[in-house]
Enzyme design. Structure first.
Site, PDB file in Angstrom:
ATOM      1  N   LYS A  45       0.838  -1.203   0.000  1.00 49.41           N
ATOM      2  CA  LYS A  45       0.000   0.000   0.000  1.00 49.41           C
ATOM      3  C   LYS A  45       0.874   1.254   0.000  1.00 49.41           C
ATOM      4  O   LYS A  45       2.076   1.180   0.277  1.00 49.41           O
ATOM      5  CB  LYS A  45      -0.946  -0.038   1.192  1.00 49.41           C
ATOM      6  CG  LYS A  45      -0.246  -0.077   2.515  1.00 49.41           C
ATOM      7  CD  LYS A  45      -1.209  -0.551   3.615  1.00 49.41           C
ATOM      8  CE  LYS A  45      -0.516  -0.413   4.960  1.00 49.41           C
ATOM      9  NZ  LYS A  45      -1.074  -1.307   5.969  1.00 49.41           N
ATOM     10  N   HIS A 172      -6.528  -8.028  12.132  1.00 52.07           N
ATOM     11  CA  HIS A 172      -5.322  -7.190  12.182  1.00 52.07           C
ATOM     12  C   HIS A 172      -5.043  -6.874  13.645  1.00 52.07           C
ATOM     13  O   HIS A 172      -5.970  -6.598  14.411  1.00 52.07           O
ATOM     14  CB  HIS A 172      -5.581  -5.907  11.374  1.00 52.07           C
ATOM     15  CG  HIS A 172      -4.346  -5.116  11.060  1.00 52.07           C
ATOM     16  ND1 HIS A 172      -3.177  -5.697  10.616  1.00 52.07           N
ATOM     17  CD2 HIS A 172      -4.100  -3.781  11.107  1.00 52.07           C
ATOM     18  CE1 HIS A 172      -2.273  -4.743  10.397  1.00 52.07           C
ATOM     19  NE2 HIS A 172      -2.804  -3.576  10.690  1.00 52.07           N
ATOM     20  N   TYR A 272      14.710  30.290   7.987  1.00 48.05           N
ATOM     21  CA  TYR A 272      13.559  31.018   8.508  1.00 48.05           C
ATOM     22  C   TYR A 272      13.638  31.142  10.023  1.00 48.05           C
ATOM     23  O   TYR A 272      13.931  30.163  10.713  1.00 48.05           O
ATOM     24  CB  TYR A 272      12.263  30.301   8.140  1.00 48.05           C
ATOM     25  CG  TYR A 272      11.965  30.337   6.664  1.00 48.05           C
ATOM     26  CD1 TYR A 272      11.624  31.536   6.043  1.00 48.05           C
ATOM     27  CD2 TYR A 272      12.046  29.187   5.898  1.00 48.05           C
ATOM     28  CE1 TYR A 272      11.349  31.570   4.687  1.00 48.05           C
ATOM     29  CE2 TYR A 272      11.782  29.213   4.544  1.00 48.05           C
ATOM     30  CZ  TYR A 272      11.436  30.410   3.936  1.00 48.05           C
ATOM     31  OH  TYR A 272      11.173  30.448   2.605  1.00 48.05           O
ATOM     32  N   MET A 320      10.977  24.384   2.457  1.00 40.00           N
ATOM     33  CA  MET A 320      10.175  23.605   1.515  1.00 40.00           C
ATOM     34  C   MET A 320      11.058  22.783   0.574  1.00 40.00           C
ATOM     35  O   MET A 320      10.792  21.618   0.307  1.00 40.00           O
ATOM     36  CB  MET A 320       9.271  24.536   0.702  1.00 40.00           C
ATOM     37  CG  MET A 320       8.278  23.791  -0.171  1.00 40.00           C
ATOM     38  SD  MET A 320       7.293  24.895  -1.197  1.00 40.00           S
ATOM     39  CE  MET A 320       6.231  25.658  -0.003  1.00 40.00           C
TER      40      MET A 320
END
Ligand SMILES: *Cc1c(COP(=O)(O)O)cnc(C)c1O
Length: 378
Positions: A45, A172, A272, A320
């Site tokens: 997944k 699970h 920053y 970023m």
């Protein structure tokens, strides 16, 4: 064109990890009296935990996985389109999904809620086919699945669905990676009782599976007919467990290159907020990978990367598209390799270490690797 920040995925390592798990299953099954050793449902997944589902799916099929598993229909369709022919189990609840993909791409859905059972039965009846599916029992995680203690109420409708052929029943575990928790045993007993009850209600010739990576490592009694490892396939052991004599190789490394080096004078800061300042002259290097690439903002001040075989700290805020690293005293220049996850000379930083540094888990670290990062396969 390739950006400097690259995730290199070693498909041979993933195949070797599958075979190592198979070896463990065969060895341990030979000790206990069992009819055969469990098969492996390989969990892919979230784009194979960030490793790239298409390439990983094909590699695992070639290496002998019995079945692949993914989160939703869209992931299953993508696996099929990459050429995988193995059966593909879809874990997610499908009550509000468009179900066409299940039939068009031969996916095996999970029946985990009454609404999903009805939707699947209706869709299979409309196509006049027998749909092979797995039934999920909730033994205490309280997420998806039919409650283990409510089966006499819920199962008559499911078992009476003329177009649903339940070939397996699974559950699970909520606490497989908490070694001190006895709840794993409790869930296992509930699962044994639930599957016995299903047999008594007339469900015939179904297989059972339950174990994720942690349960697989902890207790052979969780293995049943198949196991469902995810993390172990990628060469990462779920913390805080140890691999024992299972030999695994990490499949993913994340590397970049220094793009600039600059000097900081006494009293200056970087990034920053200028949250990291220095009271002596220092050298920092700029690395073109940031939170948009999946690097966690908490890495700043807590984690290191490898440059020239040495660990150097991440300083200043994670931006970023960039991080800054403190390379004072090292002779570095633009172009030098930076290892964020992986080996360099004698040093290694693992996904498990990176996760521990920020109070997260290795699953999250690899899943979050951004789509901007190119995956290179070897
Ligand atoms: C993700 C998942 C697994 C695999 O978990 P790992 O801890 O990565 O081994 C197994 N079963 C289900 C239902 C899952 O969602």
């Amino acid at each position: 064109m390739i950006r400097p920040t690259v995730a290199t995925v070693d498909l041979a390592a993933i195949q070797a990890n599958l075979r190592a798990i198979q070896g463990l299953l065969v060895r341990e099954s030979a000790r206990a009296p069992r009819e055969s050793s469990p098969r492996i449902i390989a969990v892919l997944k979230a784009n194979a935990y960030g490793h790239g589902a298409s390439a990983v799916g094909r590699a695992l099929e070639e290496a002998g996985a019995a079945m692949l598993a993914c989160a939703d229909i869209e992931e299953g369709v993508a696996l099929r389109q990459s050429g995988v022919t193995l059966p593909i189990l879809v874990f997610g609840a499908l009550s509000v999904s468009d179900l066409d993909g299940i039939f068009e791409h031969r996916l095996t859905p999970t029946v985990s809620t009454p609404a999903a059972a009805r939707a699947l039965e209706r869709a299979a009846a409309a196509r006049n086919v027998q749909l092979h599916c797995h039934l999920k029992i909730d033994t205490g995680m309280n997420r998806l699945g039919f409650r283990h203690d409510n089966l006499p109420r819920t199962m008559p409708e499911v078992l009476g669905s003329a177009h649903l052929r339940i070939e397996a029943v699974y559950t699970h575990f909520a606490t497989a990676d908490l070694p001190e928790s006895a709840f794993l045993d409790e869930q296992r007993s509930r699962f044994d009782r639930a599957t016995a009850a299903l047999g008594a209600m007339g469900l015939r010739s179904f297989t059972r599976h339950a174990a994720n990576s942690a349960a697989l490592l902890r207790d052979t009694r969780t293995w049943y007919d198949a196991v469902r490892p995810g993390l172990l396939l990628y060469g990462i052991v779920p913390p805080p467990l140890a691999a024992g004599d299972l030999r695994l190789r990490p499949a993913l490394s994340l590397t970049s290159r220094i793009v600039a080096v600059k000097g900081l004078r006494r009293g200056e800061g970087t990034g920053y907020g200028l949250r990291w300042t220095t009271d002596e002259p220092r050298s920092i290097a700029i690395v073109p990978a940031g939170y948009a690439d999946g690097l966690d903002t908490r890495l700043s001040g807590r984690a290191a990367v490898l440059v020239r075989g040495r660990r150097v700290p991440i300083v200043g805020s994670v931006c970023m598209d960039m991080i800054m690293i403190d390379v004072t005293g090292l002779d570095v220049s633009p172009g030098d390799e930076v290892v964020l996850i992986g080996r360099q000379e004698d040093e290694e930083i693992t996904a498990r270490e990176m996760a521990a540094a920020i109070g997260s888990i290795p699953w999250e670290v690899t899943c979050r690797l951004g789509s901007r990062i190119q995956r290179e396969y070897k």
